[in-house]
Design a protein around this motif. Structure first.
Motif, PDB file in Angstrom:
ATOM      1  N   LEU A 355      18.471 -28.133  -5.755  1.00  0.00           N
ATOM      2  CA  LEU A 355      17.687 -27.546  -6.838  1.00  0.00           C
ATOM      3  C   LEU A 355      18.346 -26.218  -7.209  1.00  0.00           C
ATOM      4  O   LEU A 355      18.036 -25.165  -6.667  1.00  0.00           O
ATOM      5  CB  LEU A 355      16.244 -27.353  -6.370  1.00  0.00           C
ATOM      6  N   ALA A 356      19.284 -26.266  -8.143  1.00  0.00           N
ATOM      7  CA  ALA A 356      20.221 -25.170  -8.368  1.00  0.00           C
ATOM      8  C   ALA A 356      19.834 -24.304  -9.561  1.00  0.00           C
ATOM      9  O   ALA A 356      19.894 -24.769 -10.716  1.00  0.00           O
ATOM     10  CB  ALA A 356      21.626 -25.741  -8.586  1.00  0.00           C
ATOM     11  N   PRO A 357      19.435 -23.042  -9.346  1.00  0.00           N
ATOM     12  CA  PRO A 357      19.170 -22.140 -10.469  1.00  0.00           C
ATOM     13  C   PRO A 357      20.418 -21.938 -11.314  1.00  0.00           C
ATOM     14  O   PRO A 357      21.543 -21.938 -10.818  1.00  0.00           O
ATOM     15  CB  PRO A 357      18.758 -20.836  -9.772  1.00  0.00           C
ATOM     16  N   THR A 358      20.212 -21.779 -12.607  1.00  0.00           N
ATOM     17  CA  THR A 358      21.328 -21.617 -13.541  1.00  0.00           C
ATOM     18  C   THR A 358      21.730 -20.147 -13.649  1.00  0.00           C
ATOM     19  O   THR A 358      21.007 -19.239 -13.232  1.00  0.00           O
ATOM     20  CB  THR A 358      20.938 -22.127 -14.930  1.00  0.00           C
ATOM     21  N   MET A 359      22.886 -19.936 -14.260  1.00  0.00           N
ATOM     22  CA  MET A 359      23.357 -18.567 -14.425  1.00  0.00           C
ATOM     23  C   MET A 359      22.465 -17.777 -15.367  1.00  0.00           C
ATOM     24  O   MET A 359      22.320 -16.557 -15.221  1.00  0.00           O
ATOM     25  CB  MET A 359      24.796 -18.567 -14.913  1.00  0.00           C
ATOM     26  N   ARG A 360      21.856 -18.444 -16.346  1.00  0.00           N
ATOM     27  CA  ARG A 360      20.909 -17.710 -17.206  1.00  0.00           C
ATOM     28  C   ARG A 360      19.819 -17.067 -16.386  1.00  0.00           C
ATOM     29  O   ARG A 360      19.407 -15.927 -16.639  1.00  0.00           O
ATOM     30  CB  ARG A 360      20.289 -18.630 -18.264  1.00  0.00           C
ATOM     31  N   MET A 361      19.336 -17.805 -15.389  1.00  0.00           N
ATOM     32  CA  MET A 361      18.285 -17.249 -14.544  1.00  0.00           C
ATOM     33  C   MET A 361      18.811 -16.100 -13.692  1.00  0.00           C
ATOM     34  O   MET A 361      18.117 -15.104 -13.480  1.00  0.00           O
ATOM     35  CB  MET A 361      17.697 -18.349 -13.672  1.00  0.00           C
ATOM     36  N   ALA A 362      20.038 -16.212 -13.207  1.00  0.00           N
ATOM     37  CA  ALA A 362      20.610 -15.122 -12.407  1.00  0.00           C
ATOM     38  C   ALA A 362      20.766 -13.852 -13.232  1.00  0.00           C
ATOM     39  O   ALA A 362      20.623 -12.734 -12.714  1.00  0.00           O
ATOM     40  CB  ALA A 362      21.959 -15.549 -11.832  1.00  0.00           C
ATOM     41  N   GLU A 412      17.285  -5.813  -8.954  1.00  0.00           N
ATOM     42  CA  GLU A 412      15.934  -5.609  -8.434  1.00  0.00           C
ATOM     43  C   GLU A 412      15.666  -6.533  -7.243  1.00  0.00           C
ATOM     44  O   GLU A 412      16.353  -7.540  -7.034  1.00  0.00           O
ATOM     45  CB  GLU A 412      14.909  -5.855  -9.534  1.00  0.00           C
ATOM     46  N   ALA A 413      14.621  -6.220  -6.474  1.00  0.00           N
ATOM     47  CA  ALA A 413      14.322  -6.981  -5.257  1.00  0.00           C
ATOM     48  C   ALA A 413      14.007  -8.440  -5.550  1.00  0.00           C
ATOM     49  O   ALA A 413      14.306  -9.327  -4.737  1.00  0.00           O
ATOM     50  CB  ALA A 413      13.158  -6.320  -4.515  1.00  0.00           C
ATOM     51  N   ASN A 418      14.446 -14.256  -4.865  1.00  0.00           N
ATOM     52  CA  ASN A 418      14.420 -15.556  -5.531  1.00  0.00           C
ATOM     53  C   ASN A 418      15.668 -16.380  -5.280  1.00  0.00           C
ATOM     54  O   ASN A 418      15.599 -17.608  -5.239  1.00  0.00           O
ATOM     55  CB  ASN A 418      14.246 -15.362  -7.043  1.00  0.00           C
ATOM     56  N   LEU A 419      16.823 -15.710  -5.149  1.00  0.00           N
ATOM     57  CA  LEU A 419      18.105 -16.403  -5.177  1.00  0.00           C
ATOM     58  C   LEU A 419      18.908 -16.234  -3.904  1.00  0.00           C
ATOM     59  O   LEU A 419      19.016 -15.135  -3.360  1.00  0.00           O
ATOM     60  CB  LEU A 419      18.945 -15.879  -6.353  1.00  0.00           C
ATOM     61  N   GLY A 420      19.491 -17.338  -3.447  1.00  0.00           N
ATOM     62  CA  GLY A 420      20.570 -17.303  -2.484  1.00  0.00           C
ATOM     63  C   GLY A 420      21.864 -17.611  -3.223  1.00  0.00           C
ATOM     64  O   GLY A 420      21.866 -18.381  -4.177  1.00  0.00           O
ATOM     65  N   PHE A 421      22.976 -17.030  -2.780  1.00  0.00           N
ATOM     66  CA  PHE A 421      24.250 -17.224  -3.468  1.00  0.00           C
ATOM     67  C   PHE A 421      25.380 -16.798  -2.540  1.00  0.00           C
ATOM     68  O   PHE A 421      25.160 -16.162  -1.499  1.00  0.00           O
ATOM     69  CB  PHE A 421      24.295 -16.416  -4.770  1.00  0.00           C
ATOM     70  N   ASP A 422      26.582 -17.148  -2.910  1.00  0.00           N
ATOM     71  CA  ASP A 422      27.760 -16.806  -2.125  1.00  0.00           C
ATOM     72  C   ASP A 422      27.838 -15.298  -1.894  1.00  0.00           C
ATOM     73  O   ASP A 422      27.886 -14.524  -2.848  1.00  0.00           O
ATOM     74  CB  ASP A 422      29.015 -17.289  -2.869  1.00  0.00           C
ATOM     75  N   PHE A 457      20.943 -20.909  -5.071  1.00  0.00           N
ATOM     76  CA  PHE A 457      19.911 -21.643  -4.334  1.00  0.00           C
ATOM     77  C   PHE A 457      18.566 -20.956  -4.561  1.00  0.00           C
ATOM     78  O   PHE A 457      18.486 -19.736  -4.705  1.00  0.00           O
ATOM     79  CB  PHE A 457      20.222 -21.667  -2.834  1.00  0.00           C
ATOM     80  N   ALA A 458      17.486 -21.756  -4.556  1.00  0.00           N
ATOM     81  CA  ALA A 458      16.138 -21.248  -4.864  1.00  0.00           C
ATOM     82  C   ALA A 458      15.456 -20.754  -3.587  1.00  0.00           C
ATOM     83  O   ALA A 458      14.559 -21.395  -3.045  1.00  0.00           O
ATOM     84  CB  ALA A 458      15.306 -22.326  -5.543  1.00  0.00           C
ATOM     85  N   LYS A 459      15.865 -19.590  -3.118  1.00  0.00           N
ATOM     86  CA  LYS A 459      15.330 -19.017  -1.885  1.00  0.00           C
ATOM     87  C   LYS A 459      13.804 -18.858  -1.939  1.00  0.00           C
ATOM     88  O   LYS A 459      13.105 -19.075  -0.952  1.00  0.00           O
ATOM     89  CB  LYS A 459      15.968 -17.645  -1.621  1.00  0.00           C
ATOM     90  N   LYS A 460      13.296 -18.508  -3.086  1.00  0.00           N
ATOM     91  CA  LYS A 460      11.873 -18.220  -3.248  1.00  0.00           C
ATOM     92  C   LYS A 460      10.982 -19.381  -2.819  1.00  0.00           C
ATOM     93  O   LYS A 460       9.852 -19.170  -2.371  1.00  0.00           O
ATOM     94  CB  LYS A 460      11.610 -17.898  -4.717  1.00  0.00           C
ATOM     95  N   LEU A 461      11.476 -20.613  -2.963  1.00  0.00           N
ATOM     96  CA  LEU A 461      10.640 -21.789  -2.736  1.00  0.00           C
ATOM     97  C   LEU A 461      10.627 -22.254  -1.288  1.00  0.00           C
ATOM     98  O   LEU A 461       9.965 -23.232  -0.962  1.00  0.00           O
ATOM     99  CB  LEU A 461      11.105 -22.940  -3.647  1.00  0.00           C
TER     100      LEU A 461
END
Length: 630
Positions: A355-362, A412-413, A418-422, A457-461
């Motif tokens: 379940l991969a968040p998009t760059m727009r969301m980042a 911001e926190a 919300n996000l995990g990433f490299d 990655f959707a860490k928040k969920l």
């Protein structure tokens, strides 16, 4: 329960088409079965649970369009054989919705959609028969009636949001109804909204303020839930999609009745503001508060802040929930969101991280100064995709000495929550894990499936007690899915106040409550001190933009963005763009951190703002008119 899953025969369908079809409002001719369902309290309670059973499971990525039918998340395509990723919502995201067999069809209950007209029928059957139950305490009967009134209203609201103007099914027609009586018509939007609101007002009278029997009744409807959904209904109805939208001026019934009011009415926003304040008062009086995480000791203030944000959603039963859906919610979605964090257990293939968040969301989240990254005069927006190496001062956010990109620094926190990433770190109960996702690293793509196609990655969920087992499977703490939480009503209230009368101290104060929990300064301070547009918050248009971005950030990955883009009439702007991720198959930072186009989305306005009604339903009922553009 089989005797409650009744299929209804439409008389004229057999005459016209030689077939059988479920329909909106015909009572079956098996009265003995229905009467048996109301011979005792126990039997009636089963029917009550049947009415609940139709609730769309909002944490299900297969059936909730808000996950994979928009652009918050993306996955690889095509779906390969043996991979359980859902294709139906992605077909919508890829512009393939159709009228012959619509994806996620909630009108007919097909192709992944719940049968919501059947749900409404069963609610009506309950309401028409519950008075016959001989051993039902009057106060309990009143509560059950209120719950089913709420469900009936909610199912109408769900259909309104997806299809626009819909029929109102307040009572079931008897089996003796004529063909013409059965051919129901769509009703004007304002009439549908007033019907939903009246039901919710009636329900709120006899609903409890809180759930007393928490062992067995959490998830049941309360007065704050009814008032909060009323607020959401009225905010939706006051929004540009439904309020003064001339795009649908030609959508009329066959008798010429217009289904949309093309004249904007600011009074709708005032009505919505009153409803929001009523819901806030009821919620706070019931002990519902903005969530704060209290289980951790000996961690940094920064980690504590992140856990406040993550667990407002993923705690087992957050005290911020006004209405939480507890029937299996928050379970499977954790496996879809969780990458293979433990490098010693990479052979365990029972969770995906797909379940991969998009760059727009980042890019959506603010800088650490609390303003959009493109507006922050202290943040290097133009060089956000350039490589940068983390230092010890970044270690609460990033891995010390690790090379990533400027986009991942000084955010911001909520970005890190919300996000995990490299290059990021991921705090869990069993340790703090490093995410390293370039080719060949632990969280990288290992095969044809089971990977993040964007690099996020959707860490928040994921609940912080999720544990990866050595060979197969995982343990998790299942959490109630947030159907609506207090922060939601706070931001709706601020939005309604601004749209009704412009910026005000009251509107600022409710935005700032949410920002404070996120560790940010007030709107006034942040924009005045750090934005290239320091007076933005002083105008209605400027504050509108701020509230919309604050809402999109606060409820990222919770299923709000999909519907909010529609009600704000911004979907045609946002969803007509390239979907981007990182070049995840590269092993070195220079090549990995290249923006890679994944898909070019097409959103056709005004057509795609609403679902099509299936051609089959239109053939059966010639009084139904198709949505504009379909």
């Amino acid at each position: 329960m089989k005797n409650l899953k009744i299929y209804y025969i439409l008389i004229f369908c057999a005459m016209i088409m030689g077939c059988k079809k479920d329909y909106l409002d015909v009572v079956p001719d098996n009265v003995a079965t229905i009467e048996n369902s109301f011979t005792s309290r126990n039997e009636a309670e089963k029917y009550l649970y049947t009415c609940y059973s139709y609730l769309p499971q909002e944490s299900d990525i297969n059936s909730n369009p808000a996950f994979l039918a928009g652009d918050e998340f993306w996955t690889y395509w095509p779906i390969t054989s043996g991979n359980p990723l859902p294709a139906n919502p992605q077909q919508i995201a890829r512009g393939n919705q159709n009228v012959s067999n619509p994806y996620l069809n909630f009108w007919d209950g097909a192709v992944g959609g719940k049968p919501l007209w059947r749900a409404i029928r069963d609610c009506n059957i309950f309401l028409e028969n519950v008075a016959k139950v001989p051993d039902l305490d009057p106060s309990l009967k009143d509560r059950w009636i209120a719950e089913v009134q709420f469900l009936k209203a909610y199912y109408h609201f769900y259909l309104l949001r997806a299809y626009g103007p819909i029929p109102i099914v307040d009572k079931n027609l008897p089996i003796s109804a004529s063909i013409e009586e059965v051919k129901v018509k769509r009703q004007p939007v304002d009439k549908v909204v007033n019907f939903i609101v009246a039901l919710l007002d009636s329900a709120a009278i006899n609903l409890p303020a809180t759930i007393q029997n928490r062992a067995s009744e959490l998830g049941r409807i309360t007065k704050p839930a009814a008032l909060a959904i009323k607020a959401r209904t009225l905010v939706t109805a006051a929004s540009p999609l439904f309020n003064g939208n001339s795009d649908f001026a030609q959508l009329q019934n066959s008798d010429g009745t217009p289904l949309f009011n093309a004249v904007k009415d600011v009074e709708k926003w005032k009505r919505a503001a009153i409803a929001c304040k009523e819901a806030i008062t009821a919620s706070e009086s019931a002990g519902i508060l903005l969530y704060e995480f209290n289980e951790l000791v000996n961690v940094s203030a920064r980690t504590k802040l992140e856990m406040n944000i993550r667990n407002s959603v993923a705690d087992q039963w957050s005290n911020e929930l006004i209405w939480g859906f507890s029937n299996g919610a928050g379970s499977f979605i954790q496996g879809w969101a969780m990458p293979k964090l433990d490098p010693n257990k990479l052979a365990n293939d029972s969770f995906k991280g797909e379940l991969a968040p998009t760059m727009r969301m980042a890019e959506l989240f603010y800088s650490d100064k609390g303003v959009p990254i493109a507006e922050d005069k202290t943040w290097d927006y133009l060089n956000r995709n350039n490589l940068r190496t983390a230092t010890a001062t970044d270690q609460d956010y990033l891995q010390n000495g690790y090379t990533t990109v400027g986009l991942h620094f000084n955010r911001e926190a909520r970005f890190y929550a919300n996000l995990g990433f490299d290059g990021s770190v991921w705090y869990m109960q069993n340790g703090t894990w490093k995410v390293q996702a370039k080719s060949g690293q632990a969280q990288s793509r290992k095969g044809a499936n089971g990977y993040s196609t964007t690099g996020y990655f959707a860490k928040k969920l994921v609940n912080w007690k999720f544990v990866i087992l050595p060979d197969f499977g995982f343990t998790q703490q299942v959490y109630a899915w947030p159907m609506i939480r207090l922060a939601d009503v706070y931001l709706m209230y601020a939005e309604a106040l601004n749209e009704a009368d412009g910026p005000s101290p009251e509107a600022y104060s409710y935005i700032n409550k949410v920002r404070k929990r996120a560790g940010l300064a007030t709107v006034e301070e942040s924009w005045a001190n750090y934005s290239t547009n320091p007076t933005k918050y002083l105008s209605k248009e400027g504050l509108r933009d701020i509230i919309q971005q604050e809402t999109a950030i606060e409820f990222a990955f919770e299923g709000h963005n999909f519907w909010d883009l529609r009600r704000w009439k911004k979907a045609s702007e946002v969803l007509n763009n390239q979907v981007y991720g990182w070049d995840i198959d590269q092993a070195d930072a220079q090549n990995y951190y290249r923006r890679k186009p994944l898909f070019s989305q097409k959103f056709v306005a005004p057509r795609d703002y609403f679902w099509p009604i299936s051609e089959g339903s239109l053939i059966v009922n010639r009084n139904l008119v198709q949505n504009t553009g379909w």
